[in-house]
Design a protein around this motif. Structure first.
Motif, mmCIF file in Angstrom:
data_model
loop_
_atom_site.group_PDB
_atom_site.id
_atom_site.type_symbol
_atom_site.label_atom_id
_atom_site.label_comp_id
_atom_site.label_asym_id
_atom_site.label_seq_id
_atom_site.Cartn_x
_atom_site.Cartn_y
_atom_site.Cartn_z
ATOM 1 N N SER A 5 18.186 2.962 2.454
ATOM 2 C CA SER A 5 19.234 1.444 2.838
ATOM 3 C C SER A 5 19.399 0.353 2.253
ATOM 4 C CB SER A 5 19.484 1.981 4.436
ATOM 5 O OG SER A 5 20.080 1.916 5.223
ATOM 6 N N PHE A 7 23.083 -2.853 3.162
ATOM 7 C CA PHE A 7 23.403 -2.566 4.361
ATOM 8 C C PHE A 7 23.645 -4.599 3.895
ATOM 9 C CE2 PHE A 7 19.943 -1.530 6.722
ATOM 10 C CZ PHE A 7 19.783 -3.424 7.310
ATOM 11 N N TYR A 8 24.902 -4.961 4.317
ATOM 12 C CA TYR A 8 24.684 -6.962 3.654
ATOM 13 C C TYR A 8 24.256 -7.107 2.959
ATOM 14 C CZ TYR A 8 27.078 -5.285 8.533
ATOM 15 O OH TYR A 8 28.068 -4.663 8.988
ATOM 16 N N MET A 54 18.744 -8.816 10.795
ATOM 17 C CA MET A 54 19.382 -7.458 10.255
ATOM 18 C C MET A 54 18.921 -6.649 9.685
ATOM 19 S SD MET A 54 23.266 -8.824 8.982
ATOM 20 C CE MET A 54 22.758 -10.006 7.921
ATOM 21 N N GLU A 57 17.546 -5.126 13.216
ATOM 22 C CA GLU A 57 17.681 -4.647 14.376
ATOM 23 C C GLU A 57 17.785 -3.063 13.666
ATOM 24 O OE1 GLU A 57 21.987 -6.022 15.424
ATOM 25 O OE2 GLU A 57 21.562 -8.303 14.621
ATOM 26 N N TRP A 58 18.555 -2.602 12.023
ATOM 27 C CA TRP A 58 18.380 -1.630 11.411
ATOM 28 C C TRP A 58 16.851 -0.649 11.819
ATOM 29 C CZ3 TRP A 58 14.929 0.799 7.096
ATOM 30 C CH2 TRP A 58 15.872 2.020 7.056
ATOM 31 N N PRO A 80 21.019 6.097 7.334
ATOM 32 C CA PRO A 80 22.698 5.137 7.438
ATOM 33 C C PRO A 80 22.610 3.787 7.954
ATOM 34 C CG PRO A 80 22.493 6.374 9.091
ATOM 35 C CD PRO A 80 21.038 6.513 8.648
ATOM 36 N N PRO A 81 23.504 2.372 6.743
ATOM 37 C CA PRO A 81 23.436 1.266 7.084
ATOM 38 C C PRO A 81 23.417 0.665 8.616
ATOM 39 C CG PRO A 81 25.083 1.902 5.882
ATOM 40 C CD PRO A 81 24.758 3.659 6.561
ATOM 41 N N LEU A 82 23.518 -0.448 8.418
ATOM 42 C CA LEU A 82 23.382 -0.955 10.163
ATOM 43 C C LEU A 82 24.733 -1.323 9.442
ATOM 44 C CD1 LEU A 82 22.075 -2.585 12.388
ATOM 45 C CD2 LEU A 82 22.159 -4.518 11.070
ATOM 46 N N GLU A 83 25.850 -1.074 10.391
ATOM 47 C CA GLU A 83 26.884 -1.272 10.776
ATOM 48 C C GLU A 83 27.594 -2.617 11.849
ATOM 49 O OE1 GLU A 83 28.360 2.086 11.909
ATOM 50 O OE2 GLU A 83 28.334 3.047 9.265
#
Length: 83
Positions: A5, A7-8, A54, A57-58, A80-83
């Motif tokens: 994954s 994200f950010y 983050m 959290e993921w 899925p990424p962290l949104e």
């Protein structure tokens, strides 16, 4: 190392034949952490505080899927990424 994954700016990876305990690698800005899948404990490395938060959290969202992927060695799955 398969990328699971992104994200950010954080990339999550797991090695196919890595050592115990079950863990994943979170990378951000040239830094990396290895995080225990079962406990969330940082095994090695040091991400910036915000990136670490983050990644954690993921991890909380995908913990069960990560453990299953580790146990079955099916690391071609994307989460899925962290949104």
């Amino acid at each position: 190392m398969p990328e699971i994954s992104t994200f950010y700016g954080i990339t999550i990876r797991m090695f196919n034949k890595d050592h115990q305990p079950p863990h994943f690698h979170a990378e951000y800005g040239g830094k990396m952490e290895s995080i225990d899948i079962r406990t969330g404990r940082v095994l090695a490395g040091n991400l910036p505080k915000r990136a670490h938060k983050m990644a954690m959290e993921w991890w909380e969202i995908h913990r069960d899927e990560l453990l299953e992927m580790w146990e079955t060695k099916q690391l071609n799955k994307k989460l899925p990424p962290l949104e």
